[in-house]
Design an enzyme around this catalytic site. Structure first.
Site, PDB file in Angstrom:
ATOM      1  N   SER A 170       0.859  -1.010  -0.040  1.00  0.00           N
ATOM      2  CA  SER A 170       0.100   0.037  -0.019  1.00  0.00           C
ATOM      3  C   SER A 170       1.015   1.238   0.118  1.00  0.00           C
ATOM      4  O   SER A 170       2.013   1.165  -0.111  1.00  0.00           O
ATOM      5  CB  SER A 170      -0.870   0.153   1.389  1.00  0.00           C
ATOM      6  OG  SER A 170      -0.129   0.232   2.454  1.00  0.00           O
ATOM      7  N   LYS A 171       0.333   2.209   0.016  1.00  0.00           N
ATOM      8  CA  LYS A 171       1.021   3.401  -0.074  1.00  0.00           C
ATOM      9  C   LYS A 171       1.928   3.790   1.123  1.00  0.00           C
ATOM     10  O   LYS A 171       2.820   4.142   0.824  1.00  0.00           O
ATOM     11  CB  LYS A 171       0.156   4.969  -0.199  1.00  0.00           C
ATOM     12  CG  LYS A 171      -0.868   4.984  -1.165  1.00  0.00           C
ATOM     13  CD  LYS A 171      -1.287   6.384  -1.300  1.00  0.00           C
ATOM     14  CE  LYS A 171      -2.164   6.343  -2.415  1.00  0.00           C
ATOM     15  NZ  LYS A 171      -3.666   6.685  -2.030  1.00  0.00           N
ATOM     16  N   ARG A 172       1.753   2.982   2.216  1.00  0.00           N
ATOM     17  CA  ARG A 172       2.691   3.235   3.433  1.00  0.00           C
ATOM     18  C   ARG A 172       3.857   2.591   2.963  1.00  0.00           C
ATOM     19  O   ARG A 172       5.121   2.853   3.391  1.00  0.00           O
ATOM     20  CB  ARG A 172       1.869   2.063   4.250  1.00  0.00           C
ATOM     21  CG  ARG A 172       1.702   2.689   5.524  1.00  0.00           C
ATOM     22  CD  ARG A 172       1.231   1.731   6.504  1.00  0.00           C
ATOM     23  NE  ARG A 172       0.708   0.581   6.135  1.00  0.00           N
ATOM     24  CZ  ARG A 172       1.510  -0.748   6.287  1.00  0.00           C
ATOM     25  NH1 ARG A 172       2.482  -0.592   6.934  1.00  0.00           N
ATOM     26  NH2 ARG A 172       0.988  -1.949   5.839  1.00  0.00           N
TER      27      ARG A 172
END
Ligand code: GLU
Length: 486
Positions: free
Chosen positions: A255-257
């Site tokens: 994910s963007k994380r």
């Protein structure tokens, strides 16, 4: 897979940035189509009216073209089974919905959101998995009229057969069995007349004669619903292959994380399409052997579904950087400069457009640093030494290099010899450095290192003569003088 005309598709929902995972699905389908002389269809699944946008669709097309993934039928190019955008196919879906309603395989449901929510809560309170109770399964004509008079708009629900095993022979996951018991009668057409994904996808895949549905693992749980619909509609069921999730380095879903997740972000940082394709192919597929660098042609030859792994693929940025560095080293300095320019501009190093002598000089700068970078944006860090007004020492050790007792006479000699040169050329500069070493009777390191540190502030980097030529006599002398005065 080779005894039939393969028809595969990539069917993105244009609802946001084009994710790396989507690009990998597109790539696997493309490789299969090209390997077996089949067709790749690009269909846009835009039934989520609120989240879909033309901008996102354009973005997906651009990214696919950039990656070199071309399609044979679909939006823009047309084909026999269009239209290829789901919102343009509504009348087609309606015909099938009418048939399902007439035969009783689907029914109108007038339950309101509040009623459904109440049902859900009751099921949860009893510790049951919520699913539609089937309340409208036996709705009478009189009830329908009453609900319509109340202004309720019905959805269409599919009547899920009871106690049925749904067996899927997945090309990646093997035999997977689902029970119909867990599946409540699900909505296939919403009250605004728009079909849901699970329904539209079945009609489209069937009507577009798709032979193999190769898609992300997250759709495996949708597949039993889709299989039930194929059966109810009497349509041929394609083969399925669900490719594993992509995990971040901590093994949770990417994910963007975890950093950049869209194709555009990598493109903007100066990754090359052939490197990304190479990397994406290895994300879930493993070749038969040790080779890691593959051209698209090699991938087409080597790719096969039986080497697509069941276990999740881990996105390894170091590996992507390693692959990209390989392609960057092979690319022309001109093309790497093109990719680096926006970053050089952003860093305040150049004003665009660059032309003439400045462009020639920048190309030479890129040629000097290109073996040391993983992606084009890194040119900024590596080339900063050529743009800075003052030299900043990278650490204490570099400072100590300049404290050496021999440094003043090395610098003085080098400066004198440099000043005497008419034009700066690599070979001539190299010759001066050698003669300083000889005359001073010092080891090469005692000459090269202080000059390198004085000119760049760093203890490592490209060849010193190259740096000197690129800096130019004036800047070199300025930096040496600066040092003498420090
Ligand atoms: N529109 C779906 C998605 O983007 C495609 C699923 C499928 O390939 O069936 O996830």
């Amino acid at each position: 897979m080779d005894n039939q005309q393969i028809r595969v598709r990539f069917a993105p929902s244009p609802t946001g940035p084009f994710h790396i995972g989507g690009a990998r699905s597109a790539l696997f389908n493309w490789l299969l189509a090209r390997k077996y002389g089949g067709k790749l269809i690009l269909r846009i699944e835009d039934t989520d009216l609120e989240r879909s946008s033309r901008e996102s669709e354009e973005n997906i097309k651009d990214a696919l073209k950039w990656l070199g993934i071309n399609w044979d039928e679909g939006i823009d190019v047309g084909g026999e089974y269009g239209p290829y955008r789901q919102t343009e196919r509504l009348p087609l879906y309606r015909q099938y919905t009418d048939k399902l309603l007439e035969s009783g395989k689907a029914y109108l449901c007038y339950c309101s959101e509040e009623e459904l929510e109440k049902e859900r809560e009751q099921a949860m309170a009893k510790g049951e998995t919520p699913r539609y109770s089937g309340r409208c399964r036996h709705i009478t004509e009189a009830d329908k009229e009453r609900f319509a008079a109340e202004g309720r708009k019905p959805v269409v629900r599919f009547r899920v057969p009871e106690n049925k095993d749904i067996v899927i022979n997945d090309l990646v996951r093997g035999t997977v069995t689902f029970e119909s018991v867990g599946i409540g009668d699900f909505v296939i057409v919403k009250s605004d007349g728009i079909p849901v994904y699970n329904y539209a996808v079945v009609l489209d895949d069937a009507l577009m004669h798709i032979t193999h549905v190769i898609r992300a693992e997250e759709h495996l749980s949708n597949t039993p619903r889709q299989v039930l619909l194929y059966e109810a509609l009497g349509l041929a069921i394609p083969e399925f292959g669900h490719i594993s999730l992509i995990l971040g380095s901590d093994r949770t879903k990417m994910s963007k994380r975890h950093g950049a997740t869209s194709v555009e972000q990598y493109r903007n940082r100066g990754y090359l399409p052939e490197a990304l394709v190479n990397f994406l192919a290895l994300l879930g597929w493993s070749p038969n052997g040790e080779q890691e660098i593959f051209s698209p042609e090699e991938l087409i030859n080597e790719f096969s579904m039986d080497r697509v792994a069941k276990n999740p693929a881990v996105f390894d940025l170091d590996k992507l950087n390693w692959i990209n560095a390989h392609y960057i080293r092979k690319a022309s300095p001109e093309s790497v400069l093109e990719l680096a320019l926006p970053h050089l501009e952003q860093a305040g190093f150049v004003a665009l457009p660059v032309i003439g002598e400045q462009k020639k000089w920048l190309t030479a700068v890129v040629a000097t640093v290109q073996d040391y970078i993983s992606y084009a944006a890194q040119v900024v860090d590596h080339a900063a030494i050529f743009f800075a007004d003052t030299v900043t020492l990278e650490n204490q050790e570099a400072g100590e290099v300049l404290q050496d007792a021999d440094v003043p006479r090395v610098m003085a000699d080098f400066r004198a010899k440099l000043e005497a040169l008419d034009t700066l050329e690599e070979a001539a500069v190299q010759a001066i450095l050698k003669s300083v070493t000889k005359e001073m009777k010092l080891g090469g390191k005692k000459v090269y290192m202080p000059i390198r540190v004085a000119l760049t502030g760093q203890m490592h980097g490209p060849d010193l003569p190259k740096i000197i030529v690129l800096l130019g006599k004036e800047k070199v002398l300025e930096r040496l003088v600066g040092l003498a005065n420090a």
